[in-house]
Design a protein around this motif. Structure first.
Motif: not given
Ligand code: SF4
Ligand code: SF4
Length: 707
Positions: A232-250
């Motif tokens: 849990s700790f690394p998962n929270i540390l490395f969480r997505k920081l981009a806006p929640r509504g931004e899908l990954p670039q392709m």
């Protein structure tokens, strides 16, 4: 001479037992890393301060857990108690160094205080564990999966804590009070009459039982499904920081790459970490509108499925030789069992095909998840692969894709019809190209981005007229793009067709930049356009200040630029008398972009009092149209809009106020078919306001909104 644990028989054996178990734990955890080595790189390392703040907020304070207060308290009791009690274990396995260091300050008072705290938290942990057992075995909330593994982990934690407390109690009974350990001191009172040898035997048994359980816990945890204790700790540390509504670039140019997500190897290592971090708490499942309406999509089992696939695959992977870099460098073939496991498609293994298309991308799962797992990006990634590589998608999407690509809107309407909604308005709505041609662009305050729904759907055309009426009454110098506007690409992107999205988005970015719209505000009544232009156009070089109409209208009223009628005055501009009003929040406005207060401020300005629904604000329940579902048949389970309509009717409101054109369509349809729903009106907040405004002098000007 300092002789720690002199009363413990064979104390030095603790070192090989504990440190051996710790080494086993490390090696077994490293086994999991083998599958991470074949995943795609993820680079979630930017903005370390924000990551650390998030770690405190979500991992230590566990703010998301407290959304379910009782479960949150139980979990916090176990987590914090366990953490504090490890101080005692750390002392044991370091030969008493911890106690020696912490006993020095304040003449032992610090260590006494620690002992007192440990006694209290030991009781809290034991009560919390008993509570957890009652939930899993007796009350059984629907969102929890019954699973023996969870019971074993709870038993081990309880055993570790209980043996520590009881060993200390026996120690006190035999050798006298321990400063600060008031619970053990009290528990020892009735035992003082026992013989010294009996107390010594009990102490030894409990003390070594504690060590044995600690060692067993370390050996069991890497094979447990409750690995989240470590991840849990690394998962929270490395969480997505981009806006929640931004899908990954392709990247569509790279024809050698796999488009979207097909197998485990297409996932990033952070996606795999998500899988290993799932606590199986089922909060995502409980929040999911697709699951709630009987569809096969379950976000919890999807994430658990990814973890199970990863565990299957890692059995056959050698740590170093399986790395793609080493394989390529030495030309190694990969014929081991792992190759087959790694080649299995995620669709139909971790998630059924139909479930991939049931998702409305509402984000309720992501919002609910206490360990910040990202479901939506992965589901859209699967859609991308199905659409762009396999051409496997619901048949009804074909006309929508074609219409977006050819006509620039999913309704398939000609661009010339984009301004039809302005007919009948008692004022002209200027078009930006005309203003530019006349040299009047400099005076433009605001671009009104109408959106396809408001341009072409007859019900939403009324909303466009209401927005324009409010802007006009406030004296805002606004204009529209008219035929130069096209779909933002949001539906195409969320349906998995990033190719069409990128065509549409690039065209819009070009148009907006041509008119220097990066320097002035863009206002829209569509949360999907709002999200895509604001959060996703940056991927294509567009940096725009976009404001949702509810925010803009609320500011117009607050600044005094848009005057509303006194409460007892008769409306001059509309016939809507909303009566008792409830609010339906749009997922892409409230949950994805935190716009919760503004629609309510607009309603308050119109003199309306709101009765909230149980699921409102960021916890809103989707209308059923997001993620391109607006253009798909809903054949599985019951209809999501029917469920939301039922929730609206339950409030007893005469009107449900929305701030989204898709919600408008879905709720109107849902209410028309719902018991008692025909009497409920669906209105956009701008329509409620437009019915209560007074004309304002044209010299009122609001500064351009900053973002
Ligand atoms: S985004 Fe919404 S519909 Fe999709 S899985 Fe999550 S909660 Fe369910
Ligand atoms: S994905 Fe998150 S919310 Fe869903 S079960 Fe796992 S930990 Fe709980």
């Amino acid at each position: 001479m300092f002789e720690p644990f002199a009363e413990v028989p064979a104390y030095p054996l603790v070192f090989p037992i504990f440190w051996g178990a710790a080494a086993f734990f490390a090696l077994a955890m490293a086994r999991h890393l083998r599958v991470f080595a074949v995943a795609r790189p993820s680079r979630p390392f930017a903005n370390i301060p924000a990551r650390l703040i998030g770690l405190v907020q979500y991992a230590f304070v566990q703010t998301k857990m407290f959304k379910d207060m009782r479960a949150g308290l139980m979990h916090a009791g176990i987590f914090w108690g366990f953490v504090l009690l490890t101080i005692g274990t750390a002392d044991i396995v370091t030969g008493g160094i911890v106690q020696a260091v912490l006993s020095a300050p304040f003449e032992g008072a610090l260590w006494a205080a620690i002992s007192a705290i440990q006694n209290v938290v030991a009781l809290i942990v034991l009560v919390s564990i008993a509570w957890a057992y009652v939930r899993r075995l007796v009350t059984r909330p629907a969102r929890l999966t019954f699973n023996r593994d969870a019971l074993v982990i709870l038993a081990m934690i309880g055993g570790v804590v209980a043996t520590e407390l009881l060993a200390q109690t026996a120690q006190v009974a035999r050798y006298g009070d321990i400063r600060g350990a008031f619970v053990s001191n009290a528990l020892a009172v009735p035992l003082r009459g026992l013989s010294p040898s009996a107390l010594e035997g009990a102490f030894s048994l409990l003390w070594w039982g504690h060590i044995a359980l600690v060692a067993a816990f370390l050996c069991y945890l890497p094979f447990s499904k409750h690995l989240h204790i470590a991840t849990s700790f690394p998962n929270i540390l490395f969480r997505k920081l981009a806006p929640r509504g931004e899908l990954p670039q392709m990247e569509l140019e790279d024809e050698t790459a796999t488009f979207g997500l097909k197998t485990l190897q297409d996932l990033g290592w952070k996606d795999l970490l998500d899988g290993f971090t799932c606590t199986e708490c089922g909060r995502c499942q409980a929040a999911c509108p697709a699951w709630a309406t009987g569809k096969p999509l379950n976000p919890k089992t999807f994430i658990m499925g990814i973890r199970d696939m990863a565990v299957d695959a890692e059995h056959g992977i050698d740590l170093i030789p399986n790395s793609p870099i080493v394989r390529e460098t030495y030309g190694l073939d990969d014929t081991r069992p792992a190759a087959a496991a790694l080649a299995r498609p995620i669709v139909d293994t971790a998630i059924p095909y139909d479930a991939v298309w049931d998702c409305v991308t509402c984000g309720a799962c992501v919002e609910a998840c206490p360990v910040l797992i990202e479901h939506v990006d992965k589901i859209v990634g699967l859609r991308r692969n199905l659409v762009l590589e396999e051409s496997r998608f619901p048949a009804e999407l074909t006309p929508a894709f074609r219409a977006m690509e050819n006509q620039g809107n999913p309704w398939g309407q000609p661009a010339s019809a984009r301004t039809d909604w302005t007919r009948g308005l008692p004022f002209d709505v200027p078009v930006v190209a005309d203003l530019a041609a006349a040299g009047g662009l400099d005076d433009l305050e605001v671009l009104y981005w109408v959106g396809c729904a408001a341009a072409f759907d007859p019900r939403n055309q009324k909303v466009a007229r209401a927005v324009a009426t409010c802007l006009h009454a406030a004296g805002v110098n606004f204009a529209i793009l008219g035929q130069e506007e096209s779909c933002t690409g949001d539906p195409a992107r969320r349906m998995g067709n990033d190719y069409v999205f990128q065509i549409l988005a690039a065209g819009n970015v070009d148009t907006l930049n041509r008119y220097a719209m990066g320097e002035r505000a863009i206002v829209t009544a569509c949360p999907h356009c709002f999200n895509t232009i604001g959060n996703e156009y940056g991927q294509l070089g567009g940096a725009f200040k976009i404001v949702h109409h509810s925010t803009y209208l609320a500011e117009l009223v607050a600044s005094g630029r848009l005057a509303t009628l006194p409460e007892d005055a008769t409306s001059t501009t509309g016939d809507h008398r909303p009566g008792a009003v409830t609010v339906h929040d749009s997922c892409y406005l409230a949950r994805y972009n935190n716009v919760v207060t503004a629609p309510r401020s607009v309603l308050a300005a119109a003199g309306v009092t709101v009765t909230e629904m149980e699921r409102s604000g960021k916890a809103t329940f989707c209308c059923g149209a997001g993620g391109g579902r607006m253009w798909m048949e809903e054949t599985r389970g019951t209809r999501i809009n029917a469920e939301r309509a039922r929730q609206v009717v339950e409030t007893g409101a005469a009107t449900v106020a929305t701030s989204c054109p898709f919600c408008m369509v879905m709720l109107s349809d849902g209410l028309a078919a719902a018991d008692g729903g025909q009497a409920v009106a669906t209105l956009d907040v701008s329509e409620v306001l437009a019915a209560r405004i007074a004309a304002a002098p044209p010299d009122r000007r609001l500064p351009v909104i900053a973002g």
